[in-house]
Write a protein that holds these residues in place. Structure first.
Motif, PDB file in Angstrom:
ATOM      1  N   GLY A  36       0.744  -1.126  -0.043  1.00 28.95           N
ATOM      2  CA  GLY A  36       0.026   0.012  -0.044  1.00 28.95           C
ATOM      3  C   GLY A  36       0.857   1.214   0.061  1.00 28.95           C
ATOM      4  O   GLY A  36       0.339   2.377   0.396  1.00 28.95           O
ATOM      5  N   GLU A  37       2.072   1.211  -0.093  1.00 27.22           N
ATOM      6  CA  GLU A  37       3.099   2.293  -0.183  1.00 27.22           C
ATOM      7  C   GLU A  37       3.302   2.920  -1.548  1.00 27.22           C
ATOM      8  O   GLU A  37       3.191   2.081  -2.650  1.00 27.22           O
ATOM      9  CB  GLU A  37       4.514   1.935   0.436  1.00 27.22           C
ATOM     10  N   THR A  38       3.481   4.185  -1.568  1.00 25.31           N
ATOM     11  CA  THR A  38       4.015   4.966  -2.955  1.00 25.31           C
ATOM     12  C   THR A  38       5.298   5.331  -2.819  1.00 25.31           C
ATOM     13  O   THR A  38       5.874   6.005  -1.906  1.00 25.31           O
ATOM     14  CB  THR A  38       2.882   6.113  -3.128  1.00 25.31           C
ATOM     15  N   VAL A  39       6.159   4.747  -3.677  1.00 27.46           N
ATOM     16  CA  VAL A  39       7.566   4.924  -3.427  1.00 27.46           C
ATOM     17  C   VAL A  39       8.066   5.516  -4.994  1.00 27.46           C
ATOM     18  O   VAL A  39       7.655   5.266  -6.057  1.00 27.46           O
ATOM     19  CB  VAL A  39       8.413   3.609  -3.246  1.00 27.46           C
ATOM     20  N   ALA A  40       8.433   6.677  -4.681  1.00 24.06           N
ATOM     21  CA  ALA A  40       9.126   7.266  -6.028  1.00 24.06           C
ATOM     22  C   ALA A  40      10.456   7.223  -6.331  1.00 24.06           C
ATOM     23  O   ALA A  40      11.404   7.215  -5.207  1.00 24.06           O
ATOM     24  CB  ALA A  40       8.906   8.865  -6.077  1.00 24.06           C
ATOM     25  N   VAL A  41      10.956   7.042  -7.579  1.00 19.63           N
ATOM     26  CA  VAL A  41      12.629   7.079  -8.133  1.00 19.63           C
ATOM     27  C   VAL A  41      12.811   8.033  -8.670  1.00 19.63           C
ATOM     28  O   VAL A  41      12.006   8.219  -9.958  1.00 19.63           O
ATOM     29  CB  VAL A  41      12.837   5.672  -8.615  1.00 19.63           C
ATOM     30  N   VAL A  42      13.740   8.941  -8.480  1.00 19.50           N
ATOM     31  CA  VAL A  42      14.040  10.055  -9.118  1.00 19.50           C
ATOM     32  C   VAL A  42      15.247  10.251  -9.665  1.00 19.50           C
ATOM     33  O   VAL A  42      16.234   9.531  -9.029  1.00 19.50           O
ATOM     34  CB  VAL A  42      13.379  11.401  -8.388  1.00 19.50           C
ATOM     35  N   GLY A  43      15.711  11.054 -10.556  1.00 23.33           N
ATOM     36  CA  GLY A  43      16.944  11.396 -10.935  1.00 23.33           C
ATOM     37  C   GLY A  43      16.769  11.918 -12.355  1.00 23.33           C
ATOM     38  O   GLY A  43      15.998  11.587 -13.086  1.00 23.33           O
ATOM     39  N   GLU A  44      18.128  12.095 -12.862  1.00 22.88           N
ATOM     40  CA  GLU A  44      18.197  12.778 -14.461  1.00 22.88           C
ATOM     41  C   GLU A  44      18.107  11.757 -15.333  1.00 22.88           C
ATOM     42  O   GLU A  44      18.113  10.550 -15.137  1.00 22.88           O
ATOM     43  CB  GLU A  44      19.430  13.625 -14.662  1.00 22.88           C
ATOM     44  N   ILE A 218       5.378  16.409  -8.742  1.00 27.50           N
ATOM     45  CA  ILE A 218       4.513  15.351  -8.555  1.00 27.50           C
ATOM     46  C   ILE A 218       5.017  14.402  -7.193  1.00 27.50           C
ATOM     47  O   ILE A 218       4.297  13.695  -6.497  1.00 27.50           O
ATOM     48  CB  ILE A 218       4.573  14.303  -9.521  1.00 27.50           C
ATOM     49  N   VAL A 219       6.364  14.077  -7.224  1.00 29.88           N
ATOM     50  CA  VAL A 219       6.958  13.283  -6.191  1.00 29.88           C
ATOM     51  C   VAL A 219       6.597  13.847  -4.701  1.00 29.88           C
ATOM     52  O   VAL A 219       6.005  13.081  -3.963  1.00 29.88           O
ATOM     53  CB  VAL A 219       8.356  13.445  -6.245  1.00 29.88           C
ATOM     54  N   GLU A 220       6.612  15.198  -4.347  1.00 38.84           N
ATOM     55  CA  GLU A 220       6.293  15.868  -2.969  1.00 38.84           C
ATOM     56  C   GLU A 220       4.816  15.878  -2.859  1.00 38.84           C
ATOM     57  O   GLU A 220       4.436  15.482  -1.743  1.00 38.84           O
ATOM     58  CB  GLU A 220       6.614  17.357  -3.264  1.00 38.84           C
ATOM     59  N   ALA A 221       4.133  15.756  -3.917  1.00 36.65           N
ATOM     60  CA  ALA A 221       2.603  15.530  -3.892  1.00 36.65           C
ATOM     61  C   ALA A 221       1.945  14.124  -3.575  1.00 36.65           C
ATOM     62  O   ALA A 221       0.938  14.128  -2.803  1.00 36.65           O
ATOM     63  CB  ALA A 221       1.745  16.199  -4.818  1.00 36.65           C
ATOM     64  N   PHE A 222       2.994  13.204  -4.058  1.00 41.33           N
ATOM     65  CA  PHE A 222       2.331  11.879  -4.191  1.00 41.33           C
ATOM     66  C   PHE A 222       3.006  10.744  -3.607  1.00 41.33           C
ATOM     67  O   PHE A 222       2.267   9.909  -3.094  1.00 41.33           O
ATOM     68  CB  PHE A 222       2.231  11.709  -5.815  1.00 41.33           C
ATOM     69  N   ALA A 223       4.112  11.008  -3.040  1.00 43.46           N
ATOM     70  CA  ALA A 223       5.039   9.756  -2.716  1.00 43.46           C
ATOM     71  C   ALA A 223       5.241   9.684  -1.241  1.00 43.46           C
ATOM     72  O   ALA A 223       5.177  11.024  -0.647  1.00 43.46           O
ATOM     73  CB  ALA A 223       6.285   9.645  -3.322  1.00 43.46           C
ATOM     74  N   ASP A 224       5.329   8.529  -0.619  1.00 40.11           N
ATOM     75  CA  ASP A 224       5.624   8.460   0.908  1.00 40.11           C
ATOM     76  C   ASP A 224       7.014   8.405   1.053  1.00 40.11           C
ATOM     77  O   ASP A 224       7.429   9.039   2.057  1.00 40.11           O
ATOM     78  CB  ASP A 224       5.085   7.108   1.403  1.00 40.11           C
ATOM     79  N   ARG A 225       7.711   7.563   0.197  1.00 36.81           N
ATOM     80  CA  ARG A 225       9.111   7.579   0.336  1.00 36.81           C
ATOM     81  C   ARG A 225       9.834   7.862  -1.157  1.00 36.81           C
ATOM     82  O   ARG A 225       9.351   7.745  -2.032  1.00 36.81           O
ATOM     83  CB  ARG A 225       9.852   6.298   0.964  1.00 36.81           C
ATOM     84  N   VAL A 226      11.042   8.452  -1.156  1.00 39.84           N
ATOM     85  CA  VAL A 226      11.770   8.563  -2.149  1.00 39.84           C
ATOM     86  C   VAL A 226      13.199   7.933  -2.249  1.00 39.84           C
ATOM     87  O   VAL A 226      14.033   8.005  -1.182  1.00 39.84           O
ATOM     88  CB  VAL A 226      11.996  10.177  -2.149  1.00 39.84           C
ATOM     89  N   TYR A 227      13.793   7.538  -3.391  1.00 41.74           N
ATOM     90  CA  TYR A 227      15.033   6.981  -4.032  1.00 41.74           C
ATOM     91  C   TYR A 227      15.599   8.021  -4.787  1.00 41.74           C
ATOM     92  O   TYR A 227      14.980   8.288  -5.873  1.00 41.74           O
ATOM     93  CB  TYR A 227      15.031   5.713  -4.466  1.00 41.74           C
ATOM     94  N   GLU A 237      18.325   8.442   0.064  1.00 43.40           N
ATOM     95  CA  GLU A 237      16.851   7.797   0.203  1.00 43.40           C
ATOM     96  C   GLU A 237      16.411   8.521   1.373  1.00 43.40           C
ATOM     97  O   GLU A 237      16.958   8.570   2.366  1.00 43.40           O
ATOM     98  CB  GLU A 237      16.880   6.266   0.122  1.00 43.40           C
ATOM     99  N   GLY A 238      14.977   8.106   1.546  1.00 44.00           N
ATOM    100  CA  GLY A 238      14.327   8.708   2.804  1.00 44.00           C
ATOM    101  C   GLY A 238      12.936   9.002   2.521  1.00 44.00           C
ATOM    102  O   GLY A 238      12.358   9.064   1.616  1.00 44.00           O
ATOM    103  N   GLU A 239      12.408   9.416   3.856  1.00 46.21           N
ATOM    104  CA  GLU A 239      10.771  10.101   3.651  1.00 46.21           C
ATOM    105  C   GLU A 239      10.760  11.129   2.903  1.00 46.21           C
ATOM    106  O   GLU A 239      11.838  11.957   2.716  1.00 46.21           O
ATOM    107  CB  GLU A 239      10.322  10.199   5.083  1.00 46.21           C
ATOM    108  N   THR A 240       9.617  11.232   2.137  1.00 45.67           N
ATOM    109  CA  THR A 240       9.577  12.487   1.130  1.00 45.67           C
ATOM    110  C   THR A 240       9.817  13.729   1.826  1.00 45.67           C
ATOM    111  O   THR A 240      10.441  14.639   1.316  1.00 45.67           O
ATOM    112  CB  THR A 240       8.180  12.360   0.552  1.00 45.67           C
ATOM    113  N   ALA A 241       9.028  13.978   2.940  1.00 43.45           N
ATOM    114  CA  ALA A 241       9.439  15.382   3.714  1.00 43.45           C
ATOM    115  C   ALA A 241      10.717  15.396   3.993  1.00 43.45           C
ATOM    116  O   ALA A 241      11.332  16.770   4.003  1.00 43.45           O
ATOM    117  CB  ALA A 241       8.369  15.211   4.982  1.00 43.45           C
ATOM    118  N   GLN A 242      11.551  14.410   4.604  1.00 45.94           N
ATOM    119  CA  GLN A 242      12.958  14.660   4.754  1.00 45.94           C
ATOM    120  C   GLN A 242      13.707  14.923   3.614  1.00 45.94           C
ATOM    121  O   GLN A 242      14.503  15.966   3.571  1.00 45.94           O
ATOM    122  CB  GLN A 242      13.439  13.106   5.542  1.00 45.94           C
TER     123      GLN A 242
END
Length: 539
Positions: A36-44, A218-227, A237-242
């Motif tokens: 049930g988690e939303t995880v985002a993977v970001v990068g160029e 989109i990541v800030e609005a949508f994800a729980d955690r980010v890589y 990696e970490g929680e979106t807010a962090q």
């Protein structure tokens, strides 16, 4: 709260065998996605984020090889035989790709394409699969689902095609949905609708979402955690807010700071008018005739525009609003009614031969540089092609010198001129497209979505490049885009289009800060308050 892992990726490494030797695209990456988690993977572009997922799904190119471990609910699936992997992918793990038009088969109806995974993975009969297709199209809020399921992909809008891809991914009630840049090419309002749809479906179905994107809004609005990935490795990696409020690495801070910024000063009121249109109207199709239905559609409805020297007019609006059609009509690239004047010369209605004396002064840069650059020509040939037509008296040495100067103007090395387009990144290809335009020393350039498919950091570089070229060569830009942050940074005047008409126009600051039309207000909110919109709709 620790969630039960749905997908576990450990020390994944992806290597591609190329004529120049082995290329390591992913170098020891580990990730987790919980229930049930939303995880985002970001990068160029080129960071390896998509290749991690392609290897997990067994979709690497034939010259690619993956090592490490990928587990779905504890079961190892990396390099699993195809017949066993097919019981998981398309059923338990599904994927949405960036460009739905290339993912959907143009020869089959929407119904045929949605029935396929239901029959193959779900074991349903054709009749039951068709009934489920109708349910799915209603679930993803496709209008007139009974009619649209009989349609072909080209008959649907970009947003509707993306909804079909989501419906296909949800067909067998997956545990995990992998979404690879699913909203990049969409307008801000449709983007907000798609994200709301995904969030709503996740809430109702309890599935996990792995979101691959370069859009940090989109990541800030949508994800729980980010890589955060760079050069095939995990940077952070970490929680979106962090990640957003206290990033640890310099690279993450650079990504967060890469949002378009700055403003454009308006030209002097007495600056020369370079290009103007009066009552520009574009109609497609044919009127009713003997045994023929009326197929006429008015895409641009009598628009007036005046572009001054060193001015940038931003044209914004949703897909189908007519903004690109207006730009092409002003350059006489398609038939139009009304008057069009370039430097005092009436050019409206001129044929190809009549337009030739003016073409070098009126140039266009398209959205997709890979599609608009010939794959069979070197960069030098692409850039000098226009010189052969408009300045045939130049010697080959003079043309080569002009091409080298154009490459330097856009920040590329002249030594790159003998390479082919596929040997460049997306940002570099866009610079080549701009070089092709500026080599002719134009007065006016129409830029049609030139940054929409680029990473934010590359977007920022292209914006700075366009600003510098405008200042150095006194250029005038007509900047067509659905990315309002870029429009605000680059334009001094904005026209907002809807259904072929201008609903609002004025100085950039006034339109963005105090929009008068409700439609403009909706566009601004979708662009700059995505989190608020999702929170409201999911409440």
């Amino acid at each position: 709260m620790t969630r039960e892992p749905v997908l576990e990726i450990d020390d994944i490494r992806v290597t591609f065998d190329t004529p120049d030797g082995a290329v390591e695209a992913v170098r020891g990456v580990s990730m987790r996605v919980g229930q049930g988690e939303t995880v985002a993977v970001v990068g160029e572009s080129g960071s390896g984020k998509s290749q991690v997922m392609m290897s997990a799904m067994g979709l690497l190119a034939s010259n690619g090889q993956a090592t490490g471990s990928v587990r779905y609910r504890g079961q190892e699936i990396l390099n699993l035989p195809t017949d066993k992997l097919n019981k998981i992918r398309g059923a338990k793990i599904t994927m949405i790709f960036q460009e739905p038009m290339t993912s959907l088969d143009p020869l089959y109806t929407i119904e045929d394409q949605l029935c396929e995974p239901l029959m193959i993975h779900g074991g349903k009969s054709r009749g039951k699969a068709s009934a489920r297709v109708l349910e799915l199209l209603k679930l993803v809020q496709i209008p007139e689902p009974e009619r649209k399921m009989k349609a072909y992909p080209y008959e649907l809008s970009g947003g509707q095609r993306q909804r079909v891809m989501i419906a296909m991914a949800l067909a067998n009630d997956p545990d995990l949905l992998i979404a690879d840049e699913p909203t990049t090419a969409l307008d801000v309002t449709i983007q907000a609708e798609i994200l709301h749809l995904l969030a709503d479906l996740q809430k109702r179905l309890g599935m996990s979402i792995l979101f691959i994107t370069h859009d940090l809004g989109i990541v800030e609005a949508f994800a729980d955690r980010v890589y955060v990935m760079r050069h095939g490795k995990l940077e952070e990696e970490g929680e979106t807010a962090q990640i957003f409020n206290a990033p640890v690495t310099e690279y993450t801070r650079m990504l967060l700071d890469a949002e378009p910024s700055g403003t454009k000063a308006a030209p002097a009121q007495d600056a020369q008018v370079m290009l103007e249109g009066h009552g520009v109207k574009v109609t497609f199709g044919q009127p009713a005739g003997f045994l023929r239905k009326d197929t006429q559609f008015t895409a641009v409805r009598g628009i007036d525009v005046a572009l001054r020297q060193e001015q940038t007019i931003g044209i914004v609006g949703e897909s189908g609003s007519g903004k690109s059609t207006l730009g092409r009509a002003l350059l006489q690239l398609l038939p139009a009614e009304g008057r069009v004047v370039y430097l005092g010369h009436e050019i409206g209605g001129l044929d190809r031969k009549g337009m030739r004396p003016y073409r070098d002064g009126l140039q266009m840069v398209f959205q997709d540089p890979y599609g608009s650059l010939s794959p069979r020509m070197t960069v030098s040939e692409i850039i000098t092609e226009g010189l052969l037509v408009h300045e045939p008296g130049l010697s080959s040495k003079e043309r080569a010198k002009r091409a080298a100067q154009a490459l330097e103007d856009v920040g590329l090395e002249p030594s790159m001129r003998n390479r082919f387009p596929h040997e460049f990144s997306g940002g570099q290809r866009q610079r080549i497209a701009i070089a092709r335009a500026v080599v002719l020393r134009p007065k006016v350039i129409v830029l049609d979505e030139p940054t929409s498919a680029l990473d934010r950091s590359v977007q920022k570089q292209v914006i700075e490049l366009l600003r510098r070229l405008q200042k150095e060569h006194a250029l005038s830009y007509l900047f067509i885009s659905h990315d309002l942050a870029v429009v605000r940074a680059l334009s001094d005047y904005v026209m907002v289009m809807k259904d072929g008409a201008v609903v609002e126009e004025g100085q950039t600051e006034q339109v963005f800060d105090n929009p008068r039309a409700s439609y403009t207000h909706e566009l601004m909110r979708a662009a700059f308050d995505l989190r608020g919109i999702l929170r409201e709709k999911l409440a």
